[in-house]
Scaffold this motif. Structure first.
Motif, mmCIF file in Angstrom:
data_model
loop_
_atom_site.group_PDB
_atom_site.id
_atom_site.type_symbol
_atom_site.label_atom_id
_atom_site.label_comp_id
_atom_site.label_asym_id
_atom_site.label_seq_id
_atom_site.Cartn_x
_atom_site.Cartn_y
_atom_site.Cartn_z
ATOM 1 N N ALA A 158 42.613 -27.496 30.694
ATOM 2 C CA ALA A 158 41.625 -27.895 29.684
ATOM 3 C C ALA A 158 40.566 -28.797 30.300
ATOM 4 C CB ALA A 158 42.305 -28.608 28.528
ATOM 5 N N ASP A 159 39.329 -28.645 29.826
ATOM 6 C CA ASP A 159 38.238 -29.517 30.246
ATOM 7 C C ASP A 159 38.189 -30.787 29.405
ATOM 8 O OD1 ASP A 159 37.116 -27.654 32.185
ATOM 9 O OD2 ASP A 159 36.511 -26.465 30.450
ATOM 10 N N ILE A 160 38.612 -30.670 28.136
ATOM 11 C CA ILE A 160 38.534 -31.775 27.184
ATOM 12 C C ILE A 160 39.764 -31.744 26.280
ATOM 13 C CG2 ILE A 160 37.248 -32.743 25.217
ATOM 14 C CD1 ILE A 160 34.711 -31.512 26.418
ATOM 15 N N ILE A 161 40.284 -32.911 25.935
ATOM 16 C CA ILE A 161 41.333 -33.050 24.934
ATOM 17 C C ILE A 161 40.706 -33.677 23.693
ATOM 18 C CG2 ILE A 161 43.624 -33.956 24.398
ATOM 19 C CD1 ILE A 161 43.552 -32.156 26.888
ATOM 20 N N VAL A 162 40.867 -33.043 22.534
ATOM 21 C CA VAL A 162 40.412 -33.625 21.270
ATOM 22 C C VAL A 162 41.631 -34.212 20.571
ATOM 23 C CG1 VAL A 162 39.423 -33.185 19.005
ATOM 24 C CG2 VAL A 162 38.433 -32.101 21.022
ATOM 25 N N LEU A 163 41.618 -35.523 20.364
ATOM 26 C CA LEU A 163 42.741 -36.229 19.742
ATOM 27 C C LEU A 163 42.312 -36.751 18.385
ATOM 28 C CD1 LEU A 163 45.594 -37.518 19.909
ATOM 29 C CD2 LEU A 163 44.517 -39.495 21.024
ATOM 30 N N CYS A 164 42.990 -36.307 17.347
ATOM 31 C CA CYS A 164 42.654 -36.785 16.009
ATOM 32 C C CYS A 164 43.938 -37.019 15.227
ATOM 33 C CB CYS A 164 41.729 -35.805 15.287
ATOM 34 S SG CYS A 164 42.485 -34.219 14.936
ATOM 35 N N GLN B 168 55.397 -31.237 26.036
ATOM 36 C CA GLN B 168 54.065 -30.860 25.579
ATOM 37 C C GLN B 168 52.976 -31.589 26.364
ATOM 38 O OE1 GLN B 168 54.623 -31.738 21.396
ATOM 39 N NE2 GLN B 168 54.787 -29.558 20.885
ATOM 40 N N VAL B 169 53.221 -32.840 26.716
ATOM 41 C CA VAL B 169 52.250 -33.578 27.525
ATOM 42 C C VAL B 169 52.091 -32.912 28.891
ATOM 43 C CG1 VAL B 169 51.779 -35.760 28.701
ATOM 44 C CG2 VAL B 169 52.610 -35.766 26.344
ATOM 45 N N ASP B 170 53.203 -32.474 29.467
ATOM 46 C CA ASP B 170 53.133 -31.752 30.742
ATOM 47 C C ASP B 170 52.347 -30.453 30.589
ATOM 48 O OD1 ASP B 170 54.532 -33.653 32.158
ATOM 49 O OD2 ASP B 170 56.484 -32.696 31.886
ATOM 50 N N GLU B 171 52.555 -29.736 29.466
ATOM 51 C CA GLU B 171 51.788 -28.511 29.195
ATOM 52 C C GLU B 171 50.296 -28.806 29.146
ATOM 53 O OE1 GLU B 171 55.015 -26.109 26.341
ATOM 54 O OE2 GLU B 171 53.048 -26.692 25.581
ATOM 55 N N ASN C 120 50.573 -40.606 19.876
ATOM 56 C CA ASN C 120 50.134 -39.551 20.791
ATOM 57 C C ASN C 120 49.242 -40.097 21.902
ATOM 58 O OD1 ASN C 120 51.592 -37.515 19.572
ATOM 59 N ND2 ASN C 120 49.938 -36.937 18.180
ATOM 60 N N ALA C 121 48.428 -41.103 21.590
ATOM 61 C CA ALA C 121 47.596 -41.725 22.629
ATOM 62 C C ALA C 121 48.481 -42.383 23.696
ATOM 63 C CB ALA C 121 46.661 -42.748 22.000
ATOM 64 N N LYS C 122 49.501 -43.097 23.257
ATOM 65 C CA LYS C 122 50.432 -43.733 24.202
ATOM 66 C C LYS C 122 51.153 -42.684 25.036
ATOM 67 C CE LYS C 122 51.361 -47.904 21.470
ATOM 68 N NZ LYS C 122 52.390 -48.641 20.668
ATOM 69 N N LYS C 123 51.526 -41.582 24.406
ATOM 70 C CA LYS C 123 52.257 -40.516 25.098
ATOM 71 C C LYS C 123 51.373 -39.897 26.184
ATOM 72 C CE LYS C 123 56.340 -38.485 24.577
ATOM 73 N NZ LYS C 123 57.621 -39.209 24.472
ATOM 74 N N LEU C 124 50.111 -39.623 25.852
ATOM 75 C CA LEU C 124 49.192 -39.036 26.825
ATOM 76 C C LEU C 124 48.933 -39.994 27.980
ATOM 77 C CD1 LEU C 124 46.599 -37.446 24.363
ATOM 78 C CD2 LEU C 124 48.189 -36.184 25.830
ATOM 79 N N ALA C 125 48.750 -41.283 27.642
ATOM 80 C CA ALA C 125 48.471 -42.279 28.683
ATOM 81 C C ALA C 125 49.668 -42.452 29.604
ATOM 82 C CB ALA C 125 48.104 -43.609 28.030
#
Length: 447
Positions: A119-125, A110-113, A139-144
């Motif tokens: 996307a221009d922006i990722i909204v993380l909540c 999913q991170v690769d997707e 999820n923050a660690k996964k994205l980083a």
């Protein structure tokens, strides 16, 4: 005050010259948006046409843009039906187009997707304030770790901000922080996220295809959907009415509604989420040109066959491949009308709330999902294909053909934005709400 109001749309760039003291449109012009090269070319073509109509000088320039389909956002939340849905609705209200939503813990795939989504922006909540922290931090660690470089807006549990900031800064992930989009269960706090995304639009997204150079003399630059939403909000406030609009564009169809979600009706159970008072949905598969083939793929042949059209696939493919095409015969004008109708009908189904009947041993009760728009008194139509249609009322009457479960007033009055004034009035509302209201009241025409 005389304003030059610029709307750089996905298909056409529209200009209005407005005198707010006289409450009058002094001149209008439009030209094909040259997004493939430099949007200034399309603006200059439109401006040249405007100057053939009037040579009146203007005091200020206000602008908005949805070129290239506007802001593209991926939303990531915790539970699918709560924080993820809150992130989606709040992002839509900011003028964004949602590419995809993700719930729970992200996988490597999913991170690769997300990285390859465009996307221009990722909204993380995720998590209410002082509630769950584990999911959003995971999820923050996964994205980083995945090497994400797309700007991230963090709109989750405020207790996690410091740790997430350290994670992103260490891995050089651009990020902004704003208030929790769902600070308490079932409540959407969408305004702070809308402002943050709007600020990001000005700082980063607008620097493509010449928009940054075009807008250097603008007093403001907004995403077009935000401008339309501001106009709708001001108009509803001054009229003290619940109102609804559809904006049919080349890439998307947007629905805006201004009004409460739930009215506390007896025997009706309130919906899981209290949706935004100023709600917007955008359907990226319901455009008249750039998304014409996606529209066909979404609804299939059946809706077209009801109108006697048997070659819908070919006609939608032609429009997809010729985005500047304007119907030049009755057959193609009829087909565009059908496209408008289907786009309107489908988008309304996705926007308007509905009820589900539940029988109990003693009585029948109803569960409400989404927004109750039965009090709505006005349905406003805008967008080039609708405005230039020879049957705009028939297109808007798609609202009457919704299934009975949908919570809408089927005797609603129809209005047409013949002068493309909604986005212009929204721009004016940022400096003069009274002038914005007067302009709308004068130029929106009942059908």
């Amino acid at each position: 005050m005389i304003y030059l109001l610029v709307d750089v749309g996905s298909t056409y760039t529209k200009l209005n010259l407005v005198d707010t003291d006289k409450n009058e449109i002094l001149g209008s012009a439009s030209s094909y948006t040259t997004v493939e090269t430099d949007v200034r070319e399309g603006f200059n073509n439109a401006y040249k046409k405007l100057r053939e109509v009037t040579d009146v000088k203007y005091d200020k320039v206000l602008g908005c843009s949805s070129a290239s389909g506007g802001l593209k956002v991926v939303a990531i939340g915790f539970s699918k039906n709560l924080t993820t849905d809150a992130a989606r609705l709040a992002s839509l209200s900011s003028g964004a187009r949602i590419l995809k939503v993700y719930s729970y813990e992200l996988t490597d795939e999913q991170v690769d997707e997300i990285k390859n989504s465009g996307a221009d922006i990722i909204v993380l909540c995720g998590g209410t304030d002082h509630g769950n922290k584990d999911n959003i931090i995971f999820n923050a660690k996964k994205l980083a770790k995945g090497g994400l470089k797309t700007p991230v807006v963090v709109a989750g549990n405020i207790d996690t901000h410091e740790e997430i900031r350290e994670i992103f800064e260490k891995n050089k992930v651009p990020c902004d922080f704003t208030e929790n989009v769902m600070p308490t269960t079932n409540t959407i706090n969408y305004r702070p996220l809308r402002k943050t995304i709007g600020d990001l639009f000005i700082r980063t997204i607008a620097h493509a295809k010449g928009i940054d150079l075009l807008s250097k003399d603008f007093e403001i630059l907004l995403p077009t959907p935000v401008a339309v939403q501001k106009a709708m909000s001001v108009y509803a406030k001054h009229l003290d009415k619940v109102i609804l609009s559809v904006d049919i564009g080349g890439a998307t169809t947007d629905i805006h509604s201004i009004g409460k979600t739930y009215y506390g009706e007896e025997n009706v159970i309130s919906p899981p989420i209290d949706e935004p008072f100023e709600k917007r949905t955008v359907e990226g598969d319901m455009g008249m040109r750039y998304s014409a083939t996606a529209l066909y793929e979404s609804v299939g042949e059946e809706p077209f066959l009801k109108f006697g059209i048997k070659d819908a696939r070919e006609k939608t493919e032609y429009r997809f491949n010729h985005t500047n095409y304007i119907p030049d015969n009755d057959e193609d004008l009829f087909f565009d009308n059908v496209l408008c109708y289907i786009a309107t009908h489908t988008s309304l189904m996705r926007h308007i709330g509905h009820i589900k009947k539940i029988k109990t041993p003693t009585r029948t009760i109803y569960e409400q999902y989404g927004k109750d728009l039965r009090p709505a008194e006005m349905f406003i139509g805008t967008g080039g294909s609708l405005i230039n249609s020879n049957e705009p009322k028939k297109i808007l009457s798609a609202i009457e053909d919704l299934d009975d479960k949908y919570l809408i007033n089927r005797k609603i009055k129809y209005y047409l934005d013949k002068n493309y004034i909604l986005s212009s009035a929204g721009l004016i509302s940022t400096v003069d709400e009274e002038a914005s209201y007067k302009l709308l009241n004068k130029y929106l025409k009942e059908l």
